[in-house]
Structures are given as C-alpha cells and as structure tokens.
Design a protein around this motif. Structure first.
Motif, PDB file in Angstrom:
ATOM      1  N   PHE A  23      58.262  41.010  41.706  1.00 30.80           N
ATOM      2  CA  PHE A  23      57.589  42.173  42.239  1.00 30.80           C
ATOM      3  C   PHE A  23      57.462  43.066  41.326  1.00 30.80           C
ATOM      4  O   PHE A  23      56.996  44.262  41.778  1.00 30.80           O
ATOM      5  N   SER A  24      57.675  42.841  40.097  1.00 32.96           N
ATOM      6  CA  SER A  24      57.393  44.110  39.185  1.00 32.96           C
ATOM      7  C   SER A  24      55.850  43.685  38.322  1.00 32.96           C
ATOM      8  O   SER A  24      55.496  42.579  38.363  1.00 32.96           O
ATOM      9  N   PRO A  25      55.296  44.739  37.883  1.00 33.58           N
ATOM     10  CA  PRO A  25      54.093  44.751  37.303  1.00 33.58           C
ATOM     11  C   PRO A  25      54.268  44.135  35.954  1.00 33.58           C
ATOM     12  O   PRO A  25      55.494  44.317  35.388  1.00 33.58           O
ATOM     13  N   GLU A  26      53.188  43.812  35.187  1.00 33.30           N
ATOM     14  CA  GLU A  26      53.317  43.612  33.920  1.00 33.30           C
ATOM     15  C   GLU A  26      53.603  44.770  32.901  1.00 33.30           C
ATOM     16  O   GLU A  26      53.330  45.858  33.404  1.00 33.30           O
ATOM     17  N   ASN A  27      54.384  44.550  31.898  1.00 38.40           N
ATOM     18  CA  ASN A  27      54.489  45.715  30.922  1.00 38.40           C
ATOM     19  C   ASN A  27      55.415  46.629  31.675  1.00 38.40           C
ATOM     20  O   ASN A  27      55.269  47.774  31.379  1.00 38.40           O
ATOM     21  N   SER A  28      56.237  46.324  32.370  1.00 28.58           N
ATOM     22  CA  SER A  28      57.194  47.070  32.971  1.00 28.58           C
ATOM     23  C   SER A  28      58.635  46.840  32.307  1.00 28.58           C
ATOM     24  O   SER A  28      58.940  45.773  31.887  1.00 28.58           O
ATOM     25  N   GLU A  29      59.682  47.436  32.944  1.00 34.17           N
ATOM     26  CA  GLU A  29      61.124  47.353  32.811  1.00 34.17           C
ATOM     27  C   GLU A  29      62.012  46.922  33.844  1.00 34.17           C
ATOM     28  O   GLU A  29      61.953  47.786  35.000  1.00 34.17           O
ATOM     29  N   ILE A  30      62.892  46.066  33.641  1.00 36.10           N
ATOM     30  CA  ILE A  30      63.851  45.994  34.661  1.00 36.10           C
ATOM     31  C   ILE A  30      65.239  46.403  34.265  1.00 36.10           C
ATOM     32  O   ILE A  30      65.504  46.011  33.160  1.00 36.10           O
TER      33      ILE A  30
ATOM     34  N   SER B  26      74.092  46.960  39.471  1.00 36.87           N
ATOM     35  CA  SER B  26      73.007  47.392  39.894  1.00 36.87           C
ATOM     36  C   SER B  26      71.699  46.575  39.464  1.00 36.87           C
ATOM     37  O   SER B  26      71.719  46.398  38.036  1.00 36.87           O
ATOM     38  N   VAL B  27      70.543  46.240  40.055  1.00 36.10           N
ATOM     39  CA  VAL B  27      69.704  45.694  39.673  1.00 36.10           C
ATOM     40  C   VAL B  27      68.300  46.548  39.948  1.00 36.10           C
ATOM     41  O   VAL B  27      67.891  46.525  41.304  1.00 36.10           O
ATOM     42  N   SER B  28      67.572  47.385  39.230  1.00 33.74           N
ATOM     43  CA  SER B  28      66.525  48.130  39.520  1.00 33.74           C
ATOM     44  C   SER B  28      65.177  47.714  38.995  1.00 33.74           C
ATOM     45  O   SER B  28      65.227  47.267  37.826  1.00 33.74           O
ATOM     46  N   ASP B  29      64.132  47.882  39.521  1.00 31.53           N
ATOM     47  CA  ASP B  29      62.531  47.529  39.075  1.00 31.53           C
ATOM     48  C   ASP B  29      61.793  48.703  39.342  1.00 31.53           C
ATOM     49  O   ASP B  29      62.080  49.823  40.375  1.00 31.53           O
ATOM     50  N   SER B  30      60.721  48.733  39.115  1.00 33.08           N
ATOM     51  CA  SER B  30      59.606  49.682  39.075  1.00 33.08           C
ATOM     52  C   SER B  30      58.294  48.886  39.871  1.00 33.08           C
ATOM     53  O   SER B  30      57.234  49.281  39.640  1.00 33.08           O
TER      54      SER B  30
END
Length: 247
Positions: free
Chosen positions: A148-155, A169-173
């Motif tokens: 569910f993360s967009p391209e060119n993003s960071e987890i 913790s596991v966090s996404d944008s």
C-alpha cells in the motif's frame, strides 16, 4: 429423545468447528505462500536475465533456498496459531531477524523503488519468543506496507527499548487506514474500500494472522494512522533475561 438431541447437536457443533479449522488452514497456507513465492520468483528472474551479476548469484541463490526452507517450516506450523497453543520460544537476536526479513523483499522494493529504513536502539537486541512466528509477523507487516505504499517512498522498521520489552514498529507513507476501519483491520478476510483497488489478489489474511501470533505470545498488535500520512503497526516482545530460561 432429549439426550439424543443434545448429543446430535454437540456432534454437529464439533463437525462445524472441524470444517472451520480446515478452511482456516487452507486460507493461511494460501496467504503465507503467495508473498514468499513472489520473492523467490523475483530473485530467480533477476538471476536468469542478468540483472544480478554472476559474482552475486551464489548469494541470491542462498536466499531462494532460505525462502523455500521457510515455506516448508511455515507449512508445518500454520495450523497451530490459536492463542494458548504451545510456542517454540527461544532467545534470539531480533535485529538480525529484522534485517533478514527486510532483505527478502528486495525484488518487490526494486520494482516500486521503495527504500526500507532500519532503526535499531541497540547494536544487538535479544528477545524471548518464537522466532519463526515473529518472522511471520514481520513478513506480513512489511508485505502489507509495501503493498500500500506509493512508488519512490520509504518504509521504516524501528526497534525501541521500553523497560523490559522491545517495541517493534513498521511504518509506511501509503494510503493509510480510515478511522472506521481501524476496529476491523485485524479481522479475517476484511479488506477496506481503499484496499480493494490496490490488492485484488489479497485475501485479507496477513494482519489477522499477525495478530493471532501476537495473541499466542500474550502480546498485542496495534495499528494507528500517521499524522504525516500512512500507517504504523506496533507490537512488543519481552527482552531476554535469565527468567525466560525457567519458563
């Protein structure tokens, strides 16, 4: 006649539970095989098409073999995820487990140009839990974050010390979780409206399985919305000490 009716009702309930257990087992197998096989396929294709240079092929072949071994282990233990079931607890190094899990997603991350950032409170963090099951939790949460993360993003996967426990913790944008879905996000087969268009192949099982594993450990798994956008999943594990060895 009353006794016979009671007995028949009891038998019917037992049969219904057996059928539910069978459906549950098949659903777990289907989910837990899908993501690792995608990873194995990605590594294999990269080796065949030359994306992975010859000098690194042995390294990635070892990862493929490791993923296949994990699949076999998961197959043997998938049907014992109910709270209260006996876990194979041991003392293990948590940071190494997190690194290995993150590395297994290299093909998916390259495809979407996603970077996984690892933040550790200590150079080494030892915990007392079922390592195979905890890796399953980390794998499901990371897979969900990538999905569910967009391209060119960071987890971000972070490990923080909280008194006698380690908080992971596991966090996404990504697209985040609507407030109305937060209370149901861990239900089996639940998929929010936002996720249906993103992951039509998913069965809505990853988070449910992760929660069952944590409940079996006597721990919780929580989901929150991030103010800056995206989602954050948090769970805790007991730090390893001498008392663990007596349990």
């Amino acid at each position: 006649m009353g006794y016979l009716a009671t007995t028949m009702n009891g038998m019917a309930e037992k049969l219904a539970r057996l059928e539910e257990d069978e459906r549950r087992f098949i659903a777990n197998v289907s989910h837990d095989f899908r993501s690792p096989l995608t990873s194995i396929k990605g590594f294999s294709e990269a080796i065949l098409d030359g994306t992975i240079p010859p000098e690194q092929r042995d390294k990635y072949m070892r990862r493929v073999i490791e993923r296949l071994s994990k699949l076999t282990e998961n197959m043997l233990c998938l049907n014992t995820l109910n709270p209260g079931q006996t876990l194979q607890r041991s003392i293990f190094e948590l940071n190494a487990l997190i690194r290995a899990t993150a590395e297994s997603f290299e093909p998916q991350c390259k495809t979407k140009h996603i970077h996984i950032s690892l933040l550790f409170a200590e150079e080494q963090s030892f915990v007392y839990a079922d390592a195979l099951r905890i890796q399953q939790v980390l794998y499901n949460l990371t897979d969900n974050a990538i999905k569910f993360s967009p391209e060119n993003s960071e987890i971000e996967i972070a490990c923080t010390e909280r008194r006698s426990r380690m908080e992971i913790s596991v966090s996404d944008s990504g697209i985040g979780i609507p407030d109305e879905d937060l209370s149901r996000i861990f239900d089996r087969f639940f998929k929010g409206d936002r996720s249906r268009g993103q992951d039509k192949m998913g069965a809505g099982l990853g988070l449910a399985i992760a929660r069952e594993v944590m409940l079996a450990h006597g721990e919780s798994l929580e989901a929150t919305q991030r103010r800056e956008g995206g989602s954050r999943f948090v769970f805790t594990l007991p730090k390893a000490d001498e008392k663990n060895l007596s349990h």
